[in-house]
Scaffold this motif. Structure first.
Motif, PDB file in Angstrom:
ATOM      1  N   ALA A 281       0.861   2.651  10.389  1.00 57.26           N
ATOM      2  CA  ALA A 281       0.071   2.518  11.620  1.00 57.26           C
ATOM      3  C   ALA A 281      -1.182   3.391  11.555  1.00 57.26           C
ATOM      4  O   ALA A 281      -2.258   3.000  12.040  1.00 57.26           O
ATOM      5  N   GLN A 282      -1.060   4.563  10.957  1.00 55.72           N
ATOM      6  CA  GLN A 282      -2.228   5.435  10.822  1.00 55.72           C
ATOM      7  C   GLN A 282      -3.306   4.768   9.976  1.00 55.72           C
ATOM      8  O   GLN A 282      -4.504   4.848  10.277  1.00 55.72           O
ATOM      9  N   LEU A 283      -2.899   4.067   8.912  1.00 57.52           N
ATOM     10  CA  LEU A 283      -3.878   3.399   8.056  1.00 57.52           C
ATOM     11  C   LEU A 283      -4.654   2.337   8.827  1.00 57.52           C
ATOM     12  O   LEU A 283      -5.845   2.127   8.584  1.00 57.52           O
ATOM     13  N   ALA A 284      -3.994   1.671   9.744  1.00 61.48           N
ATOM     14  CA  ALA A 284      -4.666   0.631  10.535  1.00 61.48           C
ATOM     15  C   ALA A 284      -5.745   1.215  11.444  1.00 61.48           C
ATOM     16  O   ALA A 284      -6.640   0.487  11.894  1.00 61.48           O
ATOM     17  N   THR A 285      -5.691   2.526  11.704  1.00 67.27           N
ATOM     18  CA  THR A 285      -6.687   3.155  12.586  1.00 67.27           C
ATOM     19  C   THR A 285      -7.917   3.639  11.821  1.00 67.27           C
ATOM     20  O   THR A 285      -8.837   4.206  12.434  1.00 67.27           O
ATOM     21  N   LEU A 286      -7.958   3.412  10.509  1.00 66.39           N
ATOM     22  CA  LEU A 286      -9.130   3.845   9.745  1.00 66.39           C
ATOM     23  C   LEU A 286     -10.360   3.013  10.078  1.00 66.39           C
ATOM     24  O   LEU A 286     -11.484   3.369   9.724  1.00 66.39           O
ATOM     25  N   GLY A 287     -10.157   1.906  10.729  1.00 66.39           N
ATOM     26  CA  GLY A 287     -11.242   1.036  11.165  1.00 66.39           C
ATOM     27  C   GLY A 287     -10.670   0.054  12.177  1.00 66.39           C
ATOM     28  O   GLY A 287      -9.596   0.281  12.740  1.00 66.39           O
ATOM     29  N   THR A 288     -11.390  -1.038  12.392  1.00 69.16           N
ATOM     30  CA  THR A 288     -10.894  -2.104  13.265  1.00 69.16           C
ATOM     31  C   THR A 288     -10.560  -3.297  12.390  1.00 69.16           C
ATOM     32  O   THR A 288     -11.452  -4.046  11.971  1.00 69.16           O
ATOM     33  N   PRO A 289      -9.292  -3.483  12.046  1.00 74.23           N
ATOM     34  CA  PRO A 289      -8.954  -4.495  11.040  1.00 74.23           C
ATOM     35  C   PRO A 289      -9.131  -5.929  11.523  1.00 74.23           C
ATOM     36  O   PRO A 289      -8.890  -6.241  12.694  1.00 74.23           O
ATOM     37  N   LEU A 290      -9.566  -6.771  10.579  1.00 70.68           N
ATOM     38  CA  LEU A 290      -9.554  -8.212  10.808  1.00 70.68           C
ATOM     39  C   LEU A 290      -8.132  -8.739  10.738  1.00 70.68           C
ATOM     40  O   LEU A 290      -7.752  -9.657  11.465  1.00 70.68           O
ATOM     41  N   VAL A 291      -7.372  -8.167   9.819  1.00 72.63           N
ATOM     42  CA  VAL A 291      -5.983  -8.546   9.582  1.00 72.63           C
ATOM     43  C   VAL A 291      -5.194  -7.266   9.394  1.00 72.63           C
ATOM     44  O   VAL A 291      -5.640  -6.355   8.693  1.00 72.63           O
ATOM     45  N   ALA A 292      -4.017  -7.182   9.996  1.00 71.30           N
ATOM     46  CA  ALA A 292      -3.114  -6.051   9.767  1.00 71.30           C
ATOM     47  C   ALA A 292      -1.697  -6.580   9.820  1.00 71.30           C
ATOM     48  O   ALA A 292      -1.020  -6.507  10.853  1.00 71.30           O
ATOM     49  N   GLN A 293      -1.254  -7.144   8.713  1.00 70.26           N
ATOM     50  CA  GLN A 293       0.078  -7.739   8.621  1.00 70.26           C
ATOM     51  C   GLN A 293       0.952  -6.839   7.758  1.00 70.26           C
ATOM     52  O   GLN A 293       0.921  -6.917   6.533  1.00 70.26           O
ATOM     53  N   VAL A 294       1.707  -5.971   8.393  1.00 73.44           N
ATOM     54  CA  VAL A 294       2.581  -5.050   7.673  1.00 73.44           C
ATOM     55  C   VAL A 294       3.941  -5.031   8.352  1.00 73.44           C
ATOM     56  O   VAL A 294       4.051  -5.277   9.551  1.00 73.44           O
ATOM     57  N   GLY A 295       4.977  -4.744   7.563  1.00 70.58           N
ATOM     58  CA  GLY A 295       6.320  -4.689   8.106  1.00 70.58           C
ATOM     59  C   GLY A 295       7.341  -4.726   6.995  1.00 70.58           C
ATOM     60  O   GLY A 295       7.011  -4.607   5.811  1.00 70.58           O
ATOM     61  N   PRO A 296       8.620  -4.892   7.338  1.00 69.36           N
ATOM     62  CA  PRO A 296       9.671  -4.954   6.325  1.00 69.36           C
ATOM     63  C   PRO A 296       9.447  -6.115   5.367  1.00 69.36           C
ATOM     64  O   PRO A 296       9.025  -7.207   5.769  1.00 69.36           O
ATOM     65  N   THR A 297       9.723  -5.889   4.088  1.00 68.73           N
ATOM     66  CA  THR A 297       9.527  -6.926   3.088  1.00 68.73           C
ATOM     67  C   THR A 297      10.456  -6.671   1.919  1.00 68.73           C
ATOM     68  O   THR A 297      11.312  -5.780   1.972  1.00 68.73           O
ATOM     69  N   THR A 298      10.315  -7.458   0.883  1.00 66.88           N
ATOM     70  CA  THR A 298      11.053  -7.255  -0.364  1.00 66.88           C
ATOM     71  C   THR A 298      10.043  -7.138  -1.499  1.00 66.88           C
ATOM     72  O   THR A 298       8.897  -7.595  -1.386  1.00 66.88           O
ATOM     73  N   THR A 299      10.478  -6.550  -2.604  1.00 73.11           N
ATOM     74  CA  THR A 299       9.585  -6.469  -3.758  1.00 73.11           C
ATOM     75  C   THR A 299       9.193  -7.858  -4.229  1.00 73.11           C
ATOM     76  O   THR A 299       8.049  -8.098  -4.615  1.00 73.11           O
ATOM     77  N   SER A 300      10.128  -8.793  -4.198  1.00 69.88           N
ATOM     78  CA  SER A 300       9.821 -10.168  -4.625  1.00 69.88           C
ATOM     79  C   SER A 300       8.684 -10.762  -3.816  1.00 69.88           C
ATOM     80  O   SER A 300       7.762 -11.386  -4.368  1.00 69.88           O
ATOM     81  N   ASP A 301       8.726 -10.575  -2.508  1.00 74.10           N
ATOM     82  CA  ASP A 301       7.671 -11.132  -1.664  1.00 74.10           C
ATOM     83  C   ASP A 301       6.333 -10.437  -1.913  1.00 74.10           C
ATOM     84  O   ASP A 301       5.272 -11.078  -1.894  1.00 74.10           O
ATOM     85  N   MET A 302       6.363  -9.123  -2.149  1.00 74.22           N
ATOM     86  CA  MET A 302       5.117  -8.411  -2.442  1.00 74.22           C
ATOM     87  C   MET A 302       4.466  -8.960  -3.705  1.00 74.22           C
ATOM     88  O   MET A 302       3.260  -9.220  -3.754  1.00 74.22           O
ATOM     89  N   LEU A 303       5.266  -9.140  -4.758  1.00 74.25           N
ATOM     90  CA  LEU A 303       4.720  -9.623  -6.028  1.00 74.25           C
ATOM     91  C   LEU A 303       4.203 -11.052  -5.898  1.00 74.25           C
ATOM     92  O   LEU A 303       3.173 -11.410  -6.479  1.00 74.25           O
ATOM     93  N   ALA A 304       4.903 -11.873  -5.140  1.00 80.86           N
ATOM     94  CA  ALA A 304       4.491 -13.271  -4.967  1.00 80.86           C
ATOM     95  C   ALA A 304       3.136 -13.360  -4.281  1.00 80.86           C
ATOM     96  O   ALA A 304       2.328 -14.261  -4.578  1.00 80.86           O
ATOM     97  N   GLY A 305       2.861 -12.450  -3.360  1.00 76.58           N
ATOM     98  CA  GLY A 305       1.575 -12.467  -2.669  1.00 76.58           C
ATOM     99  C   GLY A 305       0.417 -12.236  -3.618  1.00 76.58           C
ATOM    100  O   GLY A 305      -0.632 -12.895  -3.519  1.00 76.58           O
ATOM    101  N   ILE A 306       0.570 -11.311  -4.556  1.00 80.44           N
ATOM    102  CA  ILE A 306      -0.489 -11.063  -5.539  1.00 80.44           C
ATOM    103  C   ILE A 306      -0.618 -12.233  -6.494  1.00 80.44           C
ATOM    104  O   ILE A 306      -1.734 -12.645  -6.859  1.00 80.44           O
TER     105      ILE A 306
END
Length: 457
Positions: A281-306
């Motif tokens: 949440a602190q990182l999201a306050t570094l500016g005004t984000p266009l997108v801020a989609q963060v939350g619980p995930t899995t390593t598989s889903d993280m790798l698939a996104g890249i």
């Protein structure tokens, strides 16, 4: 061996077909094309013969045949090396991509990983047991190649680089013999494999340490380009004080409106979910984000996104530099990258080495830089139909030059091209002399040429 020498190709293929199943030795056809098509679609290299290995025995035969016929030898795992070193024109390619078995021992928390398995294969096998692995940020990368060269990734702050989690490896050497190496058996070879890449033999299987991470928080934040200076300046302070559990990948991506955007991809791997939520949440306050989609995930889903952002087949040039921190000069380079972006697919990705990865003594593995630092990956990426390849390459080179005054000596060997001699010369720091000695001992004839090693002269 020139690729136009059909007699030599035929003799080599004939030798191999007498020793391994004939259908696994290919010189033309769909299986051949599948073997030579790698992540970087700009690589047009055509091996003389591809051996689609199913086991270690086939690898041993292929090495012996290549040496008997005096042809160049290369190894293809995940096929993700942007420089195309998995292939050589007219040579013999050992294709491990069919050897993708992963076996999990949940009690010891160890994965047995075959030489062609990808990072995605490993984390998918571990996930049902509540375990995961220290990988890079992309799933389609070969796990062996990533591990042998380094392996910056979303869990490296807490668990170290991918190579820090290598426990042992089965290796076929240049003379065709097979050894198992770890901290006690052939310890010099084990030391060199952890950072020196596939320059000492073919890793047909390896054991890697797994980790239990009950809750993984991650996602993507995009900030408007007119906030780049504000966000990057604030981010420099965050990175300087990041705990082990927080690893932040950052940089420049094309945004949803077609304009460049500053991206943050934070990952929290700690046991305290509340602390992780507060950190993200602190990182999201570094500016005004266009997108801020963060939350619980899995390593598989993280790798698939890249993987979705960087699919196989586009043309690629990668440059890299390592820097101590997000200095004003580095932030200026990132601003220049966005202002001059030439392709809607290109990006700059900033990887952080901190925490556990920085506490491994530099002499313990061949990896040459354990001081906390940022590895900056400049990715010029474009469609095969795009005729502006020269312009995209120039963009990457310009940014590399702009980083020169702030850059550390050397660089990340997994991403260095053969022409980057100044960086290669210093890439292994104080480990250079020992690495050369191990190379001479295990491969004096330079049969294996993987990620670049410093010139022995």
């Amino acid at each position: 061996m020139p690729s136009t020498d059909p007699q030599l190709v035929a003799r080599l293929a004939g030798t191999l077909r007498r020793l391994v199943p004939a259908e696994r030795v290919v010189t033309t056809g769909p299986d051949y094309e599948a073997g030579r098509n790698i992540w970087n679609g700009a690589v047009s290299t055509r091996p003389g013969v591809i051996v689609r290995c199913a086991d270690q025995a086939a690898v041993r035969v292929a090495i012996q045949a290549a040496r008997m016929h005096d042809v160049p030898l290369t190894v293809r795992g995940g096929g993700h090396d942007w420089a195309g070193r998995a292939l050589s024109d007219g040579g013999l390619t050992i294709d491990l991509s069919g050897m993708r078995q992963v076996t999990i021992d949940p009690e010891s928390e160890v994965a047995e990983v075959s030489g062609g398995a990808t990072a995605a294969d490993v984390v998918a096998a571990a996930q049902p047991f509540g375990l995961t692995a220290a990988t890079g940020s992309a799933g389609s990368v070969g796990m062996a190649g990533l591990t042998l060269g380094g392996g910056y990734g979303p869990l490296s702050g807490r668990f170290g680089l991918a190579l820090d989690n290598l426990l042992s490896a089965d290796v076929v050497l240049a003379d065709g013999s097979a050894v198992t190496t770890d901290a006690e058996r052939e310890p010099d070879l084990f030391w060199a494999l952890r950072g020196g890449g596939g320059n000492f033999g073919v890793v047909t299987s390896m054991r890697v340490r797994l980790h239990r991470v009950p809750t993984l928080l991650s996602g993507l934040m995009l900030f408007p380009w007119d906030q780049d200076e504000t966000v990057l300046t604030a981010l420099s302070d965050v990175l300087a004080g990041s705990p082990d559990e927080l690893t932040v990948q950052s940089g420049v991506l094309p945004g949803p409106n077609g304009k460049p955007a500053v991206f943050l991809s934070p990952t929290w791997s700690g046991d305290d979910t509340g602390a992780g939520e507060r950190a993200l949440a602190q990182l999201a306050t570094l500016g005004t984000p266009l997108v801020a989609q963060v939350g619980p995930t899995t390593t598989s889903d993280m790798l698939a996104g890249i993987d979705a952002l960087f699919p196989f087949g586009r043309h690629v040039v990668i440059r890299s530099r390592s820097v101590p921190s997000l200095t004003p000069g580095v932030r200026d380079m990132l601003s220049l990258a966005g202002d001059t972006l030439t392709s809607p697919y290109s990006a700059v990705s900033v990887h952080s080495l901190h925490g556990a990865a920085s506490r491994v003594p530099v002499a313990d593995t061949a990896f040459g830089n354990r001081d906390p630092h940022l590895m900056i990956e400049i990715i010029a990426l474009w469609d095969a139909s795009d005729i502006r390849g020269t312009e995209h390459r120039a963009w990457a080179d310009k940014l590399t030059d702009a980083l020169g005054p702030d850059a550390l000596p050397g660089g990340y060997p997994n991403l260095l091209g053969e022409d980057e001699s100044a960086q290669i010369a210093h890439a292994y720091g104080p480990n250079t002399a020992r690495l050369r000695e191990v190379k001479h001992r295990f491969d004096p004839d330079h049969v294996f040429r993987a990620i670049p090693l410093p010139d022995p002269s």
